[in-house]
Write an enzyme that holds these catalytic residues in place. Structure first.
Site, PDB file in Angstrom:
ATOM      1  N   HIS A 222      -2.731  -1.185  -3.375  1.00 55.77           N
ATOM      2  CA  HIS A 222      -3.933  -0.390  -3.144  1.00 55.77           C
ATOM      3  C   HIS A 222      -3.885   0.787  -4.105  1.00 55.77           C
ATOM      4  O   HIS A 222      -2.875   1.487  -4.187  1.00 55.77           O
ATOM      5  CB  HIS A 222      -3.996   0.088  -1.699  1.00 55.77           C
ATOM      6  CG  HIS A 222      -4.199  -1.023  -0.721  1.00 55.77           C
ATOM      7  ND1 HIS A 222      -4.007  -0.863   0.625  1.00 55.77           N
ATOM      8  CD2 HIS A 222      -4.592  -2.311  -0.887  1.00 55.77           C
ATOM      9  CE1 HIS A 222      -4.272  -2.001   1.244  1.00 55.77           C
ATOM     10  NE2 HIS A 222      -4.618  -2.898   0.344  1.00 55.77           N
TER      11      HIS A 222
ATOM     12  N   ASP B 202      -4.294  -4.935   5.961  1.00 56.37           N
ATOM     13  CA  ASP B 202      -4.474  -5.814   4.813  1.00 56.37           C
ATOM     14  C   ASP B 202      -3.193  -6.615   4.570  1.00 56.37           C
ATOM     15  O   ASP B 202      -2.098  -6.070   4.632  1.00 56.37           O
ATOM     16  CB  ASP B 202      -4.828  -4.987   3.571  1.00 56.37           C
ATOM     17  CG  ASP B 202      -5.407  -5.819   2.443  1.00 56.37           C
ATOM     18  OD1 ASP B 202      -5.850  -6.956   2.699  1.00 56.37           O
ATOM     19  OD2 ASP B 202      -5.421  -5.325   1.304  1.00 56.37           O
TER      20      ASP B 202
ATOM     21  N   SER C 191       0.861  -1.170   0.000  1.00 59.97           N
ATOM     22  CA  SER C 191       0.000   0.000   0.000  1.00 59.97           C
ATOM     23  C   SER C 191       0.903   1.227   0.000  1.00 59.97           C
ATOM     24  O   SER C 191       1.838   1.289  -0.795  1.00 59.97           O
ATOM     25  CB  SER C 191      -0.939  -0.046   1.222  1.00 59.97           C
ATOM     26  OG  SER C 191      -1.910   0.972   1.149  1.00 59.97           O
TER      27      SER C 191
END
Length: 181
Positions: free
Chosen positions: A34, A127, A7
């Site tokens: 992401h 995540d 991310s």
């Protein structure tokens, strides 16, 4: 197979690693980052400009091939099927993200079992942690970027605290690690 998830700060690592990778990687590589909610084909073009390995945005029913990098498309979960193909899913966000790193790690673990390596990079959410647990459950290898070299340490720290990872790797060593797989 290798799946890399990241991310905030993850793209910087990917961009620095791609030029170092050997062009004959004997496995498919999936990258889940992401991204903003709409398609951005520029990401595939940007990554392709950094490597001689073919890069493509994953499409539904793509067959996984060695020597190829697949990019999870914006606003879709990327699933790895047991027949070694890819599926796209538009279901609800997981950990506030679509694509979700967990979804790809988990489905890849079921499909590739002990023939899977997952690498979790820098990021600001949890995540990837549940996905790494699935990787370990199916006998795969779980690797996490060292929080000390991550632009945003939360994601790797969370994974290290919750999963018995196989290796913690500093950012400058990631290319060497991938080439040794």
């Amino acid at each position: 197979m290798l799946v890399i998830g990241g991310s905030a700060g993850g793209l910087d690592i990917i961009l620095s690693v791609l030029p170092l990778l050997r062009s004959d990687l004997p496995f498919p590589l999936i990258v889940v980052l992401h991204r903003k909610g709409r398609s951005d084909s520029n990401l595939s073009d940007l990554l392709a400009s950094k490597t001689t390995i073919p890069v493509k945005e994953a499409e539904d029913k793509d067959k996984l091939n060695d020597h190829c990098i697949y990019i999870a498309p914006a606003d879709y979960h990327l699933l790895v099927e047991t027949n070694k193909t890819l599926s796209l899913d538009f279901s609800e966000k997981v950990n506030y993200s679509r694509p979700s790193i967990d979804v790809t790690f988990e489905t890849a673990a079921e499909a590739f079992k002990t023939n899977l390596v997952c690498l979790l990079l820098s990021g600001a959410s949890a995540d990837g942690t549940l996905g790494l647990k699935a990787v370990k459950k199916y006998g795969g290898t779980a690797i996490v970027q060292s929080p000390h070299t991550a632009k945003v340490a939360y994601m790797p720290e969370h994974a290290i605290a919750d999963v018995k990872v196989d290796q913690i790797v500093d950012a400058p060593e990631i290319g060497i690690l991938i080439n040794s797989l």
